[in-house]
Every structure is written in C-alpha cells, then in structure tokens.
Design a protein around this motif. Structure first.
Motif, PDB file in Angstrom:
ATOM      1  N   HIS A  26      13.016   7.920   8.894  1.00 13.93           N
ATOM      2  CA  HIS A  26      12.487   8.656   7.743  1.00 13.93           C
ATOM      3  C   HIS A  26      11.255   7.961   7.172  1.00 13.93           C
ATOM      4  O   HIS A  26      10.323   8.618   6.720  1.00 13.93           O
ATOM      5  N   GLY A  27      11.251   6.654   7.198  1.00 11.51           N
ATOM      6  CA  GLY A  27      10.080   5.914   6.733  1.00 11.51           C
ATOM      7  C   GLY A  27       8.861   6.184   7.591  1.00 11.51           C
ATOM      8  O   GLY A  27       7.753   6.354   7.083  1.00 11.51           O
ATOM      9  N   ILE A  28       9.069   6.229   8.910  1.00 19.26           N
ATOM     10  CA  ILE A  28       7.968   6.549   9.825  1.00 19.26           C
ATOM     11  C   ILE A  28       7.454   7.955   9.558  1.00 19.26           C
ATOM     12  O   ILE A  28       6.240   8.183   9.479  1.00 19.26           O
ATOM     13  N   LEU A  29       8.364   8.900   9.411  1.00 17.90           N
ATOM     14  CA  LEU A  29       7.954  10.275   9.113  1.00 17.90           C
ATOM     15  C   LEU A  29       7.208  10.360   7.788  1.00 17.90           C
ATOM     16  O   LEU A  29       6.232  11.106   7.658  1.00 17.90           O
ATOM     17  N   ALA A  30       7.644   9.588   6.806  1.00 19.08           N
ATOM     18  CA  ALA A  30       6.973   9.588   5.506  1.00 19.08           C
ATOM     19  C   ALA A  30       5.543   9.084   5.641  1.00 19.08           C
ATOM     20  O   ALA A  30       4.632   9.612   4.998  1.00 19.08           O
ATOM     21  N   HIS A  31       5.328   8.082   6.491  1.00 20.53           N
ATOM     22  CA  HIS A  31       3.978   7.559   6.702  1.00 20.53           C
ATOM     23  C   HIS A  31       3.091   8.580   7.397  1.00 20.53           C
ATOM     24  O   HIS A  31       1.883   8.626   7.153  1.00 20.53           O
ATOM     25  N   VAL A  40      11.653  11.044  -0.563  1.00 15.86           N
ATOM     26  CA  VAL A  40      12.998  10.575  -0.887  1.00 15.86           C
ATOM     27  C   VAL A  40      13.965  11.143   0.150  1.00 15.86           C
ATOM     28  O   VAL A  40      13.889  12.322   0.488  1.00 15.86           O
ATOM     29  N   TRP A  41      14.866  10.308   0.655  1.00 20.10           N
ATOM     30  CA  TRP A  41      15.859  10.777   1.608  1.00 20.10           C
ATOM     31  C   TRP A  41      17.164  10.006   1.421  1.00 20.10           C
ATOM     32  O   TRP A  41      17.159   8.860   1.011  1.00 20.10           O
ATOM     33  N   PRO A  42      18.274  10.670   1.710  1.00 20.47           N
ATOM     34  CA  PRO A  42      19.581  10.021   1.528  1.00 20.47           C
ATOM     35  C   PRO A  42      19.966   9.154   2.719  1.00 20.47           C
ATOM     36  O   PRO A  42      19.480   9.338   3.830  1.00 20.47           O
ATOM     37  N   ALA A  43      20.858   8.226   2.458  1.00 17.29           N
ATOM     38  CA  ALA A  43      21.496   7.410   3.485  1.00 17.29           C
ATOM     39  C   ALA A  43      22.957   7.280   3.091  1.00 17.29           C
ATOM     40  O   ALA A  43      23.318   7.475   1.936  1.00 17.29           O
ATOM     41  N   ALA A  54      13.341   5.670  -0.671  1.00 21.38           N
ATOM     42  CA  ALA A  54      12.131   6.377  -1.073  1.00 21.38           C
ATOM     43  C   ALA A  54      10.912   5.557  -0.688  1.00 21.38           C
ATOM     44  O   ALA A  54      10.975   4.326  -0.583  1.00 21.38           O
ATOM     45  N   TYR A  55       9.802   6.266  -0.511  1.00 25.06           N
ATOM     46  CA  TYR A  55       8.520   5.655  -0.181  1.00 25.06           C
ATOM     47  C   TYR A  55       7.441   6.389  -0.956  1.00 25.06           C
ATOM     48  O   TYR A  55       7.419   7.625  -0.986  1.00 25.06           O
ATOM     49  N   ASP A  56       6.556   5.639  -1.587  1.00 21.72           N
ATOM     50  CA  ASP A  56       5.431   6.232  -2.298  1.00 21.72           C
ATOM     51  C   ASP A  56       4.158   5.922  -1.524  1.00 21.72           C
ATOM     52  O   ASP A  56       3.750   4.762  -1.436  1.00 21.72           O
ATOM     53  N   PRO A  57       3.510   6.938  -0.942  1.00 26.36           N
ATOM     54  CA  PRO A  57       2.317   6.691  -0.130  1.00 26.36           C
ATOM     55  C   PRO A  57       1.112   6.205  -0.935  1.00 26.36           C
ATOM     56  O   PRO A  57       0.238   5.548  -0.383  1.00 26.36           O
ATOM     57  N   LEU A  58       1.052   6.487  -2.221  1.00 22.71           N
ATOM     58  CA  LEU A  58      -0.080   6.027  -3.026  1.00 22.71           C
ATOM     59  C   LEU A  58      -0.036   4.522  -3.258  1.00 22.71           C
ATOM     60  O   LEU A  58      -1.043   3.826  -3.134  1.00 22.71           O
ATOM     61  N   THR A  59       1.119   4.005  -3.621  1.00 17.59           N
ATOM     62  CA  THR A  59       1.265   2.582  -3.910  1.00 17.59           C
ATOM     63  C   THR A  59       1.803   1.798  -2.721  1.00 17.59           C
ATOM     64  O   THR A  59       1.784   0.571  -2.734  1.00 17.59           O
ATOM     65  N   GLN A  60       2.333   2.498  -1.730  1.00 15.07           N
ATOM     66  CA  GLN A  60       2.985   1.925  -0.551  1.00 15.07           C
ATOM     67  C   GLN A  60       4.207   1.085  -0.928  1.00 15.07           C
ATOM     68  O   GLN A  60       4.577   0.151  -0.231  1.00 15.07           O
ATOM     69  N   LEU A  61       4.849   1.450  -2.033  1.00  9.25           N
ATOM     70  CA  LEU A  61       6.083   0.788  -2.450  1.00  9.25           C
ATOM     71  C   LEU A  61       7.274   1.533  -1.884  1.00  9.25           C
ATOM     72  O   LEU A  61       7.225   2.750  -1.694  1.00  9.25           O
ATOM     73  N   THR A  62       8.349   0.803  -1.617  1.00  4.91           N
ATOM     74  CA  THR A  62       9.572   1.399  -1.094  1.00  4.91           C
ATOM     75  C   THR A  62      10.765   0.927  -1.906  1.00  4.91           C
ATOM     76  O   THR A  62      10.718  -0.115  -2.567  1.00  4.91           O
TER      77      THR A  62
END
Length: 82
Positions: A26-31, A40-43, A54-62
C-alpha cells in the motif's frame, strides 16, 4: 523518505508477515498515486484488531499500525502543519 515520530503502541502484538507485506504494498501504491491527499489503509494484527497506516505525499510522513485515535490525531496535525 521521512518518517514521523509516533510512540510505539506496545498493547498490540507485532503484525504478521502478510500484514507487513500488505502495508509495504500500500505504501508503494501511495507513492505511485499522483494525488496530494494523504493515503490511509487498514491493517490487521495477529489478534484480528484493525490498525491503520497512512502516508502524506506532501510531507512524506508516515504512520504505521496506529489506533483509530492515533490516526485521527496524526491527520489533524498534518492539517495544521500544512
């Protein structure tokens, strides 16, 4: 990639290998996704409890393996940071 600091939630068991691989996928897909919105995705951990990533592409925070409340706070902090 930058990672945000978040306290480790020791109340949950360590996620299974399948859950960890799904999180990486999911992280790869988010990128690869072109949107600037947080992804945002569940685990699920070994006991079946739902955790959130979750991953924010603007800040690149996870954030990984967070509870509902932890994810909500993280998203609110992103909103006020941007």
């Amino acid at each position: 990639m930058n990672s945000s600091y978040w306290p480790i939630n020791t109340a949950h068991q360590r996620p299974s290998l399948v859950t960890q691989l799904a999180s990486v996928w999911h992280g790869i897909l988010a990128h690869l996704n072109a949107t600037n919105e947080p992804h945002v995705w569940p685990a699920t951990d070994d006991s079946g409890a739902t955790l959130w990533n979750a991953y924010d592409p603007l800040t690149q925070l996870t954030i990984n393996h967070a509870s509902d409340d932890e994810l909500r706070v993280w998203l609110e902090e992103l909103h006020y940071r941007n």
